[in-house]
Design a protein around this motif. Structure first.
Motif, short mmCIF file in Angstrom:
data_model
loop_
_atom_site.label_atom_id
_atom_site.label_comp_id
_atom_site.label_asym_id
_atom_site.label_seq_id
_atom_site.Cartn_x
_atom_site.Cartn_y
_atom_site.Cartn_z
N GLU A 110 0.73 -1.04 0.15
CA GLU A 110 0.16 -0.13 0.00
C GLU A 110 0.99 1.18 -0.01
O GLU A 110 0.52 2.37 -0.68
N LEU A 111 2.00 1.34 0.52
CA LEU A 111 2.78 2.27 0.83
C LEU A 111 3.43 2.69 -0.59
O LEU A 111 3.48 3.88 -1.20
N LYS A 112 3.75 1.49 -1.35
CA LYS A 112 4.34 1.47 -2.73
C LYS A 112 3.19 2.16 -3.52
O LYS A 112 3.33 3.17 -4.46
N LYS A 113 2.06 1.76 -3.51
CA LYS A 113 0.86 2.28 -4.24
C LYS A 113 0.74 3.98 -4.14
O LYS A 113 0.56 4.79 -4.98
N ASN A 114 0.94 4.58 -2.81
CA ASN A 114 0.97 5.78 -2.43
C ASN A 114 2.41 6.70 -2.69
O ASN A 114 2.89 7.49 -2.21
N LEU A 115 3.27 5.93 -3.69
CA LEU A 115 4.46 6.36 -4.12
C LEU A 115 5.42 6.70 -2.82
O LEU A 115 6.01 7.68 -2.64
N TYR A 116 5.31 5.78 -1.83
CA TYR A 116 6.11 5.82 -0.76
C TYR A 116 6.04 6.99 0.11
O TYR A 116 6.88 7.55 0.80
N VAL A 117 4.79 7.64 0.20
CA VAL A 117 4.29 8.65 1.09
C VAL A 117 3.48 8.10 2.22
O VAL A 117 2.37 7.40 1.98
N CYS A 118 3.72 8.37 3.28
CA CYS A 118 2.89 7.81 4.65
C CYS A 118 1.86 8.43 4.34
O CYS A 118 1.54 9.72 4.62
N ASP A 119 0.56 7.76 4.33
CA ASP A 119 -0.73 8.23 4.45
C ASP A 119 -1.19 8.71 5.66
O ASP A 119 -2.25 9.31 5.72
N THR A 120 -0.33 8.45 7.02
CA THR A 120 -0.91 9.02 8.14
C THR A 120 -0.17 10.32 8.23
O THR A 120 -0.81 11.39 8.82
N CYS A 121 0.93 10.60 8.09
CA CYS A 121 1.71 11.87 8.50
C CYS A 121 2.29 12.70 7.23
O CYS A 121 2.68 13.56 7.50
N GLY A 122 2.42 11.71 6.09
CA GLY A 122 2.90 12.40 4.82
C GLY A 122 4.36 12.22 4.54
O GLY A 122 4.86 13.24 3.81
N HIS A 123 4.98 11.67 5.70
CA HIS A 123 6.42 11.43 5.69
C HIS A 123 6.78 10.90 4.14
O HIS A 123 6.39 9.80 3.71
N HIS A 124 7.89 11.20 3.37
CA HIS A 124 8.25 10.99 2.27
C HIS A 124 9.44 10.09 2.37
O HIS A 124 10.48 10.34 2.90
N HIS A 125 9.12 8.54 2.14
CA HIS A 125 10.19 7.26 2.41
C HIS A 125 11.36 7.84 1.18
O HIS A 125 10.87 8.29 -0.20
N ARG A 126 12.34 7.20 1.13
CA ARG A 126 13.18 6.98 -0.02
C ARG A 126 12.52 6.23 -1.00
O ARG A 126 11.78 5.26 -0.74
N MET A 127 13.09 6.65 -2.31
CA MET A 127 12.20 6.13 -3.35
C MET A 127 13.42 5.60 -4.31
O MET A 127 14.47 6.57 -4.74
N ALA A 128 13.17 4.10 -4.72
CA ALA A 128 14.27 3.62 -5.53
C ALA A 128 14.27 4.37 -7.08
O ALA A 128 12.86 4.89 -7.59
N ALA A 129 15.19 4.35 -7.79
CA ALA A 129 15.28 5.22 -9.07
C ALA A 129 14.22 4.78 -10.14
O ALA A 129 13.51 5.54 -10.62
N TYR A 130 14.05 3.41 -10.00
CA TYR A 130 12.88 2.95 -11.14
C TYR A 130 11.61 3.10 -10.75
O TYR A 130 10.61 3.67 -11.61
N ASP A 131 11.30 3.15 -9.42
CA ASP A 131 9.89 3.61 -9.04
C ASP A 131 9.72 5.20 -9.26
O ASP A 131 8.56 5.60 -9.69
N ARG A 132 10.74 5.78 -9.10
CA ARG A 132 10.67 7.22 -9.57
C ARG A 132 10.47 7.71 -10.85
O ARG A 132 9.52 8.33 -11.22
N MET A 133 10.99 6.58 -11.70
CA MET A 133 10.82 6.95 -13.10
C MET A 133 9.35 6.75 -13.60
O MET A 133 8.77 7.07 -14.37
N ASN A 134 9.00 5.38 -12.93
CA ASN A 134 7.59 5.07 -13.34
C ASN A 134 6.50 5.96 -12.73
O ASN A 134 5.50 6.17 -13.16
N SER A 135 7.01 6.78 -11.78
CA SER A 135 5.98 7.70 -11.18
C SER A 135 5.86 8.85 -11.88
O SER A 135 4.67 9.62 -11.64
N ILE A 136 6.67 9.27 -12.52
CA ILE A 136 6.75 10.53 -13.47
C ILE A 136 6.47 10.46 -14.94
O ILE A 136 5.79 11.43 -15.61
N PHE A 137 6.92 9.55 -15.21
CA PHE A 137 6.76 9.22 -16.90
C PHE A 137 5.62 8.37 -17.48
O PHE A 137 5.11 7.41 -16.47
N ASP A 138 4.81 8.68 -18.31
CA ASP A 138 3.77 8.01 -18.76
C ASP A 138 4.12 6.60 -18.89
O ASP A 138 4.99 6.05 -19.27
N SER A 139 2.90 5.92 -18.63
CA SER A 139 3.14 4.23 -18.85
C SER A 139 3.67 3.75 -20.17
O SER A 139 3.15 4.21 -21.22
#
Length: 281
Positions: free
Chosen positions: A43-72
């Motif tokens: 669930e954390l991964k679905k939320n782009l590694y942002v805590c749904d409770t407090c909004g803390h931004h967890h570290r993000m792997a490079a490929y996860d980051r690329m997938n989060s900004i580029f069109d599929s």
């Protein structure tokens, strides 16, 4: 009779066996370091590694980051197989590099590629703090420089997500030279009228913060990201003054004019799409 009753209670009060503990798959749950909330990693991964409770931004792997900004389906990686050597003969350096390759699934501390964001083409470089703490060695500098040159040749915007502890000590002065090389490439991009968007994530420090990470036409950061050159303790000892609690955070730098905006991760793609749309002509 009382003895039999106590024995029965004791049987139900035993702690779980090691075998029972091992039945919980490793990595199934993640604890937020900020609010201590325990959540499903999926669930954390679905939320782009942002805590749904407090909004803390967890570290993000490079490929996860690329997938989060580029069109599929649009992202294409390049210079994937470039790897570092050991020019200074540093003890066990090759072994450490190989261990990081196995741990992270990438060959160096930066991933570069090209794709579309909201239908607009862009070249991007994403640093990954899991690999040698995102330190900048010869290959990191070379891959970023090649990505900038590709953006110039194809007349595309260049986007960089930085996450680094600074220059890589195992490569000595060769690491420091990357500060000048990447900065020169970005100056060429500027002269050609190209667009550079820099996003500083946690942490962006040392020679990276003092060179390419701070040279964007737009300088953004994620919330509460640590950004600075020297460490807090060193600065306090040098100037003999106590620094503010929020010193070297993204919010502190925004307040003092070093950043244009602090952008939450869940808003990042839309923010980038809007900027690319403005500069599309």
């Amino acid at each position: 009779m009382l003895k039999d009753f106590l024995k029965k209670k004791k049987r139900y009060a035993t702690i779980p066996s090691e075998r029972a503990k091992q039945e919980v798959p490793e990595g199934l749950m993640t604890k937020c370091p900020a609010c201590r909330t325990i959540m499903y990693t999926k669930e954390l991964k679905k939320n782009l590694y942002v805590c749904d409770t407090c909004g803390h931004h967890h570290r993000m792997a490079a490929y996860d980051r690329m997938n989060s900004i580029f069109d599929s389906g649009t992202f294409v990686e390049f210079n994937q197989n470039m790897t570092s050597l050991n020019p200074l003969g540093f003890d066990a350096y090759e072994e450490k590099l190989e261990a990081d390759r196995k741990k992270t699934g990438i060959n160096e501390a930066v991933v570069t590629g090209e794709g579309q964001i909201g239908g607009f083409g862009a070249v991007a470089a994403v640093m990954d703090a899991r690999f040698r703490m995102g330190s900048m060695g010869s290959v990191v500098g070379e891959k970023i420089t090649l990505a900038v040159e590709r953006a110039i040749d194809k007349k595309l915007p260049f986007i960089l997500f930085s996450a680094s502890g600074g220059a890589r000590m195992q490569e000595g002065v060769l690491s420091l030279m990357q500060m000048a090389k990447t900065s020169a490439a970005l100056q060429k991009l500027h002269r050609e009228g190209g667009l550079f968007i820099s996003i500083m994530t946690h942490p962006t420090t040392g020679g990276v913060s003092a060179s390419f990470a701070s040279l964007g036409d737009y300088n953004f950061a994620e919330p509460k990201a640590l950004i600075g050159f020297a460490g807090r303790r060193i600065i306090e000892q040098t100037i003999r003054q106590e620094l503010p609690d929020d010193f070297q955070t993204a919010e502190f730098l925004l307040k003092h004019g070093q950043l244009d905006r602090v952008v939450p991760r869940l808003e990042m793609k839309e923010t980038l799409r809007n900027i690319l749309d403005i500069h599309a002509s």
